[in-house]
Design a protein around this motif. Sequence first.
Motif, PDB file in Angstrom:
ATOM      1  N   SER A 160       0.848  -1.191   0.000  1.00 43.08           N
ATOM      2  CA  SER A 160       0.000   0.000   0.000  1.00 43.08           C
ATOM      3  C   SER A 160       0.882   1.238   0.000  1.00 43.08           C
ATOM      4  O   SER A 160       2.059   1.178   0.387  1.00 43.08           O
ATOM      5  CB  SER A 160      -0.936   0.033   1.216  1.00 43.08           C
ATOM      6  N   LEU A 161       0.295   2.357  -0.407  1.00 44.57           N
ATOM      7  CA  LEU A 161       1.056   3.595  -0.542  1.00 44.57           C
ATOM      8  C   LEU A 161       0.296   4.770   0.062  1.00 44.57           C
ATOM      9  O   LEU A 161      -0.916   4.908  -0.134  1.00 44.57           O
ATOM     10  CB  LEU A 161       1.326   3.871  -2.029  1.00 44.57           C
ATOM     11  N   ILE A 162       1.029   5.604   0.796  1.00 42.93           N
ATOM     12  CA  ILE A 162       0.500   6.893   1.251  1.00 42.93           C
ATOM     13  C   ILE A 162       1.292   7.968   0.512  1.00 42.93           C
ATOM     14  O   ILE A 162       2.505   8.071   0.666  1.00 42.93           O
ATOM     15  CB  ILE A 162       0.632   7.057   2.770  1.00 42.93           C
ATOM     16  N   PHE A 163       0.600   8.755  -0.293  1.00 39.14           N
ATOM     17  CA  PHE A 163       1.238   9.734  -1.168  1.00 39.14           C
ATOM     18  C   PHE A 163       0.888  11.133  -0.665  1.00 39.14           C
ATOM     19  O   PHE A 163      -0.259  11.559  -0.727  1.00 39.14           O
ATOM     20  CB  PHE A 163       0.731   9.541  -2.601  1.00 39.14           C
ATOM     21  N   VAL A 164       1.895  11.837  -0.156  1.00 38.74           N
ATOM     22  CA  VAL A 164       1.698  13.167   0.432  1.00 38.74           C
ATOM     23  C   VAL A 164       2.093  14.234  -0.584  1.00 38.74           C
ATOM     24  O   VAL A 164       3.170  14.166  -1.178  1.00 38.74           O
ATOM     25  CB  VAL A 164       2.559  13.331   1.711  1.00 38.74           C
ATOM     26  N   THR A 165       1.221  15.219  -0.791  1.00 43.53           N
ATOM     27  CA  THR A 165       1.521  16.282  -1.738  1.00 43.53           C
ATOM     28  C   THR A 165       0.663  17.508  -1.455  1.00 43.53           C
ATOM     29  O   THR A 165      -0.387  17.409  -0.818  1.00 43.53           O
ATOM     30  CB  THR A 165       1.275  15.816  -3.189  1.00 43.53           C
ATOM     31  N   HIS A 166       1.124  18.663  -1.916  1.00 38.29           N
ATOM     32  CA  HIS A 166       0.292  19.872  -1.856  1.00 38.29           C
ATOM     33  C   HIS A 166      -0.419  20.080  -3.187  1.00 38.29           C
ATOM     34  O   HIS A 166      -1.261  20.965  -3.312  1.00 38.29           O
ATOM     35  CB  HIS A 166       1.137  21.110  -1.522  1.00 38.29           C
ATOM     36  N   GLU A 167      -0.097  19.240  -4.179  1.00 38.45           N
ATOM     37  CA  GLU A 167      -0.714  19.348  -5.500  1.00 38.45           C
ATOM     38  C   GLU A 167      -1.904  18.388  -5.572  1.00 38.45           C
ATOM     39  O   GLU A 167      -1.794  17.253  -6.029  1.00 38.45           O
ATOM     40  CB  GLU A 167       0.300  19.021  -6.590  1.00 38.45           C
ATOM     41  N   LEU A 168      -3.059  18.866  -5.136  1.00 41.47           N
ATOM     42  CA  LEU A 168      -4.249  18.024  -5.048  1.00 41.47           C
ATOM     43  C   LEU A 168      -4.632  17.387  -6.387  1.00 41.47           C
ATOM     44  O   LEU A 168      -4.942  16.187  -6.430  1.00 41.47           O
ATOM     45  CB  LEU A 168      -5.408  18.851  -4.484  1.00 41.47           C
ATOM     46  N   PRO A 169      -4.620  18.104  -7.512  1.00 45.08           N
ATOM     47  CA  PRO A 169      -4.990  17.464  -8.790  1.00 45.08           C
ATOM     48  C   PRO A 169      -4.084  16.294  -9.164  1.00 45.08           C
ATOM     49  O   PRO A 169      -4.511  15.376  -9.868  1.00 45.08           O
ATOM     50  CB  PRO A 169      -4.854  18.606  -9.804  1.00 45.08           C
ATOM     51  N   LEU A 170      -2.834  16.303  -8.700  1.00 44.40           N
ATOM     52  CA  LEU A 170      -1.902  15.216  -8.990  1.00 44.40           C
ATOM     53  C   LEU A 170      -2.423  13.884  -8.448  1.00 44.40           C
ATOM     54  O   LEU A 170      -2.204  12.823  -9.037  1.00 44.40           O
ATOM     55  CB  LEU A 170      -0.539  15.537  -8.373  1.00 44.40           C
ATOM     56  N   LEU A 171      -3.130  13.944  -7.326  1.00 44.40           N
ATOM     57  CA  LEU A 171      -3.613  12.726  -6.681  1.00 44.40           C
ATOM     58  C   LEU A 171      -4.697  12.021  -7.488  1.00 44.40           C
ATOM     59  O   LEU A 171      -4.933  10.827  -7.312  1.00 44.40           O
ATOM     60  CB  LEU A 171      -4.149  13.050  -5.279  1.00 44.40           C
ATOM     61  N   TYR A 172      -5.355  12.767  -8.364  1.00 47.22           N
ATOM     62  CA  TYR A 172      -6.412  12.161  -9.182  1.00 47.22           C
ATOM     63  C   TYR A 172      -5.863  11.020 -10.036  1.00 47.22           C
ATOM     64  O   TYR A 172      -6.567  10.066 -10.357  1.00 47.22           O
ATOM     65  CB  TYR A 172      -7.051  13.229 -10.060  1.00 47.22           C
ATOM     66  N   HIS A 173      -4.583  11.113 -10.391  1.00 45.00           N
ATOM     67  CA  HIS A 173      -3.979  10.136 -11.292  1.00 45.00           C
ATOM     68  C   HIS A 173      -3.346   8.954 -10.567  1.00 45.00           C
ATOM     69  O   HIS A 173      -2.865   8.032 -11.219  1.00 45.00           O
ATOM     70  CB  HIS A 173      -2.924  10.822 -12.157  1.00 45.00           C
ATOM     71  N   ILE A 174      -3.331   8.986  -9.237  1.00 46.12           N
ATOM     72  CA  ILE A 174      -2.668   7.894  -8.519  1.00 46.12           C
ATOM     73  C   ILE A 174      -3.442   7.385  -7.308  1.00 46.12           C
ATOM     74  O   ILE A 174      -3.354   6.199  -6.981  1.00 46.12           O
ATOM     75  CB  ILE A 174      -1.241   8.323  -8.085  1.00 46.12           C
ATOM     76  N   ALA A 175      -4.211   8.238  -6.637  1.00 46.68           N
ATOM     77  CA  ALA A 175      -4.818   7.864  -5.350  1.00 46.68           C
ATOM     78  C   ALA A 175      -6.211   7.264  -5.515  1.00 46.68           C
ATOM     79  O   ALA A 175      -6.989   7.676  -6.375  1.00 46.68           O
ATOM     80  CB  ALA A 175      -4.887   9.075  -4.435  1.00 46.68           C
ATOM     81  N   SER A 189     -13.327   9.371  -1.858  1.00 46.78           N
ATOM     82  CA  SER A 189     -12.627   8.868  -3.035  1.00 46.78           C
ATOM     83  C   SER A 189     -12.021  10.043  -3.797  1.00 46.78           C
ATOM     84  O   SER A 189     -12.402  11.201  -3.595  1.00 46.78           O
ATOM     85  CB  SER A 189     -13.591   8.100  -3.939  1.00 46.78           C
ATOM     86  N   SER A 190     -11.084   9.755  -4.684  1.00 45.72           N
ATOM     87  CA  SER A 190     -10.445  10.816  -5.458  1.00 45.72           C
ATOM     88  C   SER A 190     -11.465  11.626  -6.245  1.00 45.72           C
ATOM     89  O   SER A 190     -11.423  12.866  -6.264  1.00 45.72           O
ATOM     90  CB  SER A 190      -9.413  10.225  -6.428  1.00 45.72           C
ATOM     91  N   ASP A 191     -12.387  10.939  -6.903  1.00 44.38           N
ATOM     92  CA  ASP A 191     -13.414  11.638  -7.682  1.00 44.38           C
ATOM     93  C   ASP A 191     -14.255  12.549  -6.789  1.00 44.38           C
ATOM     94  O   ASP A 191     -14.555  13.693  -7.157  1.00 44.38           O
ATOM     95  CB  ASP A 191     -14.328  10.631  -8.386  1.00 44.38           C
ATOM     96  N   GLU A 192     -14.629  12.034  -5.628  1.00 44.65           N
ATOM     97  CA  GLU A 192     -15.492  12.813  -4.734  1.00 44.65           C
ATOM     98  C   GLU A 192     -14.795  14.069  -4.219  1.00 44.65           C
ATOM     99  O   GLU A 192     -15.352  15.174  -4.262  1.00 44.65           O
ATOM    100  CB  GLU A 192     -15.928  11.939  -3.547  1.00 44.65           C
ATOM    101  N   VAL A 193     -13.578  13.907  -3.728  1.00 46.14           N
ATOM    102  CA  VAL A 193     -12.875  15.034  -3.118  1.00 46.14           C
ATOM    103  C   VAL A 193     -12.479  16.087  -4.155  1.00 46.14           C
ATOM    104  O   VAL A 193     -12.573  17.292  -3.900  1.00 46.14           O
ATOM    105  CB  VAL A 193     -11.631  14.545  -2.346  1.00 46.14           C
ATOM    106  N   ILE A 194     -12.070  15.657  -5.333  1.00 49.15           N
ATOM    107  CA  ILE A 194     -11.603  16.601  -6.347  1.00 49.15           C
ATOM    108  C   ILE A 194     -12.752  17.262  -7.096  1.00 49.15           C
ATOM    109  O   ILE A 194     -12.743  18.469  -7.335  1.00 49.15           O
ATOM    110  CB  ILE A 194     -10.643  15.903  -7.329  1.00 49.15           C
ATOM    111  N   PHE A 195     -13.777  16.495  -7.453  1.00 54.21           N
ATOM    112  CA  PHE A 195     -14.847  17.046  -8.271  1.00 54.21           C
ATOM    113  C   PHE A 195     -16.099  17.433  -7.483  1.00 54.21           C
ATOM    114  O   PHE A 195     -16.937  18.179  -7.993  1.00 54.21           O
ATOM    115  CB  PHE A 195     -15.226  16.049  -9.374  1.00 54.21           C
ATOM    116  N   ASP A 196     -16.225  16.949  -6.253  1.00 55.62           N
ATOM    117  CA  ASP A 196     -17.399  17.296  -5.456  1.00 55.62           C
ATOM    118  C   ASP A 196     -17.033  17.415  -3.975  1.00 55.62           C
ATOM    119  O   ASP A 196     -17.554  16.690  -3.123  1.00 55.62           O
ATOM    120  CB  ASP A 196     -18.493  16.230  -5.641  1.00 55.62           C
ATOM    121  N   PRO A 197     -16.105  18.318  -3.629  1.00 54.78           N
ATOM    122  CA  PRO A 197     -15.689  18.459  -2.219  1.00 54.78           C
ATOM    123  C   PRO A 197     -16.825  18.974  -1.352  1.00 54.78           C
ATOM    124  O   PRO A 197     -17.691  19.728  -1.815  1.00 54.78           O
ATOM    125  CB  PRO A 197     -14.542  19.478  -2.304  1.00 54.78           C
ATOM    126  N   ILE A 198     -16.818  18.559  -0.074  1.00 50.27           N
ATOM    127  CA  ILE A 198     -17.853  18.988   0.869  1.00 50.27           C
ATOM    128  C   ILE A 198     -17.363  20.121   1.755  1.00 50.27           C
ATOM    129  O   ILE A 198     -18.043  21.134   1.911  1.00 50.27           O
ATOM    130  CB  ILE A 198     -18.294  17.795   1.764  1.00 50.27           C
TER     131      ILE A 198
END
Length: 322
Positions: free
Chosen positions: A210-225, A241-250
Motif C-alpha cells: 500500500s502507498l501513502i502519497f503526500v503532496t500539496h498538488e491536489l490534482p496530482l492525486l487524481y492520477h494515482i490515489a 474517493s479521489s473523484d469525490e474530493v476533487i470534483f465534489d468536495p464537501i
Amino acid sequence: MSRKLLKVKNLKTYYKTRMHEKIYAVDGVSLEIEEGKVLGVAGESGCGKSTLAHSLMGLYIPPLYYSQGSIEIDGKEIIIDDKEYLRKNVLGKEISYIPQAAMNALNPTLKIRKFIEDIMAEHRPNLSKKDVYDLAAERFSNLNLSPRVLDAFPNELSGGMKQRTIIAISTILNPKILVADEPTSALDVSSQKIVMKLIKQLLEKQYIKSLIFVTHELPLLYHIADDIVIMYAGEIVERGSSDEVIFDPIHPYSKALMASMLVPEKGAKDQKLVAIPGSPPNLKSVIKGCRFADRCKYADEECRKSKVHEKILDNRIYRCKK
C-alpha cells in the motif's frame, strides 16, 4: 475483502520549542488504508502533512514528540518503547519512507551501493556483498534504472535519477506500506511522470502492499490515489474517493483549495483562480472551534466557539457544522 494494513487512531504529535511550547502539528488524526490501495494526503504548506508522514514511522526524534494515539500495521502496534526493535523489525520492513527533498538525502561522498549494503547489513546480515549487489542490480533493473547506478556517486546522477534511486533504496526490503512525502515536488513535468509511473509499478510488482502519497498538488492525486484525505491545521477535515474530493468536495476548505489550483481538466481553462484569504491558525494556542473559521465565508459564531466533530455522509468523512 481487502485487509486493512494501517490503522491510525487519534494520533497526536507535537513539536517542542525552545520556550517549551507545544505545537500540535498532528492533532487527533485517525485514518485507515487497505492492502493494494493508494491514500493521498493533501493540503497547503504547514497543514501537518509532512509531520504526519514522519509520525507514521513511530520513531520520534526531537523536536518531534509523541503525545497519544495508536498506529497499527497489519494488526501490530508500533508505538513502543523499544526503539532498537523498531529500527530493526519495523522501519524499512513494515513501513518505509521517502523523505521530502529526497534528492538531497544521499551522502555525496558515498556510492549508491554503499547505502544498500548498510541497509542489508542491518536487516539481512546473512547476505554476502555479492548477494546484496545482485539483489540491488535486479531491483534497479526492474525499476528502470541501470545497475551501473550502483557504482555511481549521487552527484553523477540527474535529479530524476536521484529520486528514482531513493525510491529503489526505500523499497529494497519490500515494505508493506510506503509513505512518499512530496516525491515529485522538485521535479520537472517529464520527471514527475516517470516517478509517478515508477511508484505505480511498485504496487503492481508487489514490492509494496500500500502507498501513502503526500503532496500539496491536489490534482496530482487524481492520477494515482484511490482515496484522499485533506488536512488543515493538524486535523483531517475531509476524506473520500479521489473523484469525490476533487470534483465534489464537501468541506469549505477542500472547495477553496480546489478553486485555488490550476487543473488540466476540460472546461477548467476559463475558470478564475481564487485565493484563500487569511492564514492558518497559530497551533501554539488551544483552538476551541473550527480551525478554518477565520478564513471561511460560511462561518458563524457557533463555528468559532464549539469543537467540530467528524460527520459521515455516504461513507465520506468531513469536519464541518454546515
